[in-house]
Design a protein around this motif. Structure first.
Motif, PDB file in Angstrom:
ATOM      1  N   ALA A   1       0.829  -1.204   0.000  1.00 23.05           N
ATOM      2  CA  ALA A   1       0.000   0.000   0.000  1.00 23.05           C
ATOM      3  C   ALA A   1       0.863   1.255   0.000  1.00 23.05           C
ATOM      4  O   ALA A   1       1.961   1.269   0.579  1.00 23.05           O
ATOM      5  N   PRO A   2       0.402   2.331  -0.634  1.00 28.35           N
ATOM      6  CA  PRO A   2       1.174   3.580  -0.622  1.00 28.35           C
ATOM      7  C   PRO A   2       1.313   4.123   0.796  1.00 28.35           C
ATOM      8  O   PRO A   2       0.429   3.934   1.640  1.00 28.35           O
ATOM      9  N   ALA A   3       2.429   4.810   1.045  1.00 27.19           N
ATOM     10  CA  ALA A   3       2.712   5.312   2.390  1.00 27.19           C
ATOM     11  C   ALA A   3       3.334   6.702   2.303  1.00 27.19           C
ATOM     12  O   ALA A   3       3.859   7.107   1.263  1.00 27.19           O
ATOM     13  N   ALA A   4       3.252   7.431   3.406  1.00 27.88           N
ATOM     14  CA  ALA A   4       3.872   8.755   3.508  1.00 27.88           C
ATOM     15  C   ALA A   4       4.528   8.863   4.874  1.00 27.88           C
ATOM     16  O   ALA A   4       3.914   8.515   5.890  1.00 27.88           O
ATOM     17  N   HIS A   5       5.775   9.338   4.905  1.00 33.28           N
ATOM     18  CA  HIS A   5       6.455   9.530   6.191  1.00 33.28           C
ATOM     19  C   HIS A   5       6.099  10.895   6.752  1.00 33.28           C
ATOM     20  O   HIS A   5       6.077  11.900   6.035  1.00 33.28           O
ATOM     21  N   ILE A   6       5.819  10.931   8.040  1.00 33.30           N
ATOM     22  CA  ILE A   6       5.432  12.165   8.732  1.00 33.30           C
ATOM     23  C   ILE A   6       6.386  12.394   9.897  1.00 33.30           C
ATOM     24  O   ILE A   6       6.681  11.473  10.666  1.00 33.30           O
ATOM     25  N   ALA A   7       6.882  13.613  10.022  1.00 31.74           N
ATOM     26  CA  ALA A   7       7.716  14.002  11.164  1.00 31.74           C
ATOM     27  C   ALA A   7       7.008  15.119  11.914  1.00 31.74           C
ATOM     28  O   ALA A   7       6.646  16.144  11.313  1.00 31.74           O
ATOM     29  N   THR A   8       6.748  14.922  13.201  1.00 37.24           N
ATOM     30  CA  THR A   8       6.077  15.941  13.995  1.00 37.24           C
ATOM     31  C   THR A   8       7.057  16.618  14.935  1.00 37.24           C
ATOM     32  O   THR A   8       8.107  16.050  15.274  1.00 37.24           O
ATOM     33  N   ARG A   9       6.692  17.796  15.386  1.00 40.43           N
ATOM     34  CA  ARG A   9       7.476  18.473  16.427  1.00 40.43           C
ATOM     35  C   ARG A   9       6.791  18.336  17.776  1.00 40.43           C
ATOM     36  O   ARG A   9       7.095  19.061  18.711  1.00 40.43           O
ATOM     37  N   TYR A  10       5.855  17.388  17.863  1.00 41.12           N
ATOM     38  CA  TYR A  10       5.097  17.164  19.090  1.00 41.12           C
ATOM     39  C   TYR A  10       5.456  15.804  19.658  1.00 41.12           C
ATOM     40  O   TYR A  10       5.639  14.836  18.925  1.00 41.12           O
TER      41      TYR A  10
ATOM     42  N   ALA B   1       1.425  14.676  -0.927  1.00 40.96           N
ATOM     43  CA  ALA B   1       2.472  15.714  -0.973  1.00 40.96           C
ATOM     44  C   ALA B   1       2.113  16.914  -0.107  1.00 40.96           C
ATOM     45  O   ALA B   1       3.002  17.665   0.312  1.00 40.96           O
ATOM     46  N   HIS B   2       0.841  17.112   0.190  1.00 42.25           N
ATOM     47  CA  HIS B   2       0.417  18.262   0.996  1.00 42.25           C
ATOM     48  C   HIS B   2       0.478  17.988   2.498  1.00 42.25           C
ATOM     49  O   HIS B   2       0.325  18.922   3.293  1.00 42.25           O
ATOM     50  N   LEU B   3       0.666  16.740   2.906  1.00 41.19           N
ATOM     51  CA  LEU B   3       0.492  16.403   4.314  1.00 41.19           C
ATOM     52  C   LEU B   3       1.590  16.970   5.206  1.00 41.19           C
ATOM     53  O   LEU B   3       1.305  17.654   6.188  1.00 41.19           O
ATOM     54  N   GLN B   4       2.852  16.687   4.907  1.00 41.00           N
ATOM     55  CA  GLN B   4       3.930  17.193   5.755  1.00 41.00           C
ATOM     56  C   GLN B   4       3.993  18.716   5.769  1.00 41.00           C
ATOM     57  O   GLN B   4       4.118  19.315   6.854  1.00 41.00           O
ATOM     58  N   PRO B   5       3.891  19.399   4.621  1.00 43.41           N
ATOM     59  CA  PRO B   5       3.870  20.871   4.679  1.00 43.41           C
ATOM     60  C   PRO B   5       2.721  21.419   5.517  1.00 43.41           C
ATOM     61  O   PRO B   5       2.872  22.443   6.189  1.00 43.41           O
ATOM     62  N   THR B   6       1.565  20.765   5.491  1.00 40.93           N
ATOM     63  CA  THR B   6       0.438  21.197   6.309  1.00 40.93           C
ATOM     64  C   THR B   6       0.783  21.111   7.790  1.00 40.93           C
ATOM     65  O   THR B   6       0.513  22.034   8.560  1.00 40.93           O
ATOM     66  N   LEU B   7       1.402  20.016   8.196  1.00 39.28           N
ATOM     67  CA  LEU B   7       1.773  19.843   9.597  1.00 39.28           C
ATOM     68  C   LEU B   7       2.859  20.830  10.001  1.00 39.28           C
ATOM     69  O   LEU B   7       2.830  21.382  11.108  1.00 39.28           O
ATOM     70  N   ASP B   8       3.817  21.082   9.123  1.00 34.75           N
ATOM     71  CA  ASP B   8       4.896  22.030   9.429  1.00 34.75           C
ATOM     72  C   ASP B   8       4.358  23.438   9.664  1.00 34.75           C
ATOM     73  O   ASP B   8       4.885  24.185  10.491  1.00 34.75           O
TER      74      ASP B   8
END
Length: 346
Positions: free
Chosen positions: A269-278, A302-309
């Motif tokens: 399945a497709p995946a996306a890596h996410i890095a949080t500052r929390y 592609a919008h997910l990590q920039p949204t969290l940042d």
């Protein structure tokens, strides 16, 4: 719209103007309350202003999750209406739609509604709004004077879903109280959760120790916090549902959690890596719920990590300061599980 609903909208506009221009108040709830006095069914008419919508509820994390969804959907180019200030009862949802209605009517392209909703008000909002998706984050003991015991809250949410049968339920399957609701309603559903232990496990279960099917004690392979984890009933075999959306590879570093969002149940399945500052595990669940829902609404990964940042928490949540060489974090906790969540300071 009929004459009554038109009068309700005009009255709301006048009230909002007066609150902001004369009294210098935001007026998030009162305009909606006035409009509903004139037309109690106004939300049913306003629902047509958006092409798709999502309602988010749960004991903890509603505001954070709904605002993240709204940010991600807006980043994808859609026009978004959201009750960002946390006015999460029916008048707050109505007020948000009334304030945004001119922009929504003029908007080209997709129009998406993202609404946080109080658990007990879901039974009023869902049948009128008929959202495309309904996100159920978690259920913990909270405000017993208003909510009563958790089984009452479960009954209300289940009934709300039954009254909106075309709504797809996106639920936290790590919470047996949420999974029990999914098991009893006819709605299509998408189960999400953390696939595997995170090395921050709790040794106590807070609110759900018994099987919803046969009332025998549940057994856990591991507990993330509260009653969230991998559970099964040794008596009847009921267990955490298979995860259709998964969080894997959860790692806690000095600057927060990193993890992968997997948009399917198999290894390819497709995946996306996410890095949080929390650094609270609850934020892993909030971010996962938000981005799984956003993906269902058509947001590209592609919008997910920039949204969290770019995300700025609402007042009282996750504020962080460097004081005398130490990092101090403040958070908002309104119930016992919120205070006990691992790896977080409240």
């Amino acid at each position: 719209m009929n004459l009554r609903s038109s009068l309700a909208c005009t009255s709301s506009d006048i009230a909002r103007w007066g609150l902001r221009s004369v009294l210098k108040r935001q007026g998030g709830v009162l305009p909606g309350r006035i409009a509903m006095k004139i037309d109690p069914e106004l939300l049913s008419d306003l629902a047509a202003l958006v092409d798709r919508s999502v309602v988010i509820t749960g004991t903890n994390g509603k505001t954070t999750t709904s605002n993240l969804i709204a940010d991600a959907v807006a980043a994808s180019g859609a026009t978004v209406v959201c009750n960002r200030a946390g006015n999460n009862m029916e008048p707050g949802v109505v007020g948000a739609l009334l304030e945004a209605r001119s922009g929504l009517k003029r908007a080209g392209g997709k129009r998406v509604g993202v609404f946080e909703c109080d658990e007990l008000y879901t039974v009023r909002v869902l049948p009128k709004l008929k959202p495309t998706y309904f996100v159920l984050l978690n259920l913990f003991r909270d405000q017993l004077d208003r909510y009563g015991e958790i089984d009452h809250t479960q009954d209300v949410i289940a009934h709300a879903l039954e009254l909106s049968p075309a709504t797809t339920l996106i639920y936290n399957a790590d919470d047996p109280l949420c999974a029990a609701i999914a098991a009893r309603v006819p709605n299509a559903s998408i189960a999400f959760g953390i696939d595997g232990a995170t090395n921050t496990e709790s040794d106590r279960i807070s609110d759900s120790r018994f099987c919803s099917q046969c009332n025998a004690p549940l057994e856990y392979d591991y507990v993330q916090y509260g009653q969230l984890g991998a559970y099964h009933c040794p008596s009847c075999g009921w267990a955490r549902p298979a995860l259709v959306r998964r969080v894997t590879g959860v790692e806690l570093g000095c600057d927060g959690y990193g993890f992968d969002l997997v948009f399917g149940s198999d290894s390819s399945a497709p995946a996306a890596h996410i890095a949080t500052r929390y650094n609270g595990l609850y934020m892993v669940y909030n971010v996962a719920a938000a981005f799984f829902a956003a993906h269902e609404l058509g947001v590209d990964t592609a919008h997910l990590q920039p949204t969290l940042d770019a995300y700025v928490p609402a007042g009282g949540r996750m504020g962080r300061w460097d004081i005398a060489g130490r990092t101090v974090e403040a958070n908002l906790a309104k119930n016992p599980v919120g205070l006990r969540s691992p790896d977080s300071v409240h």
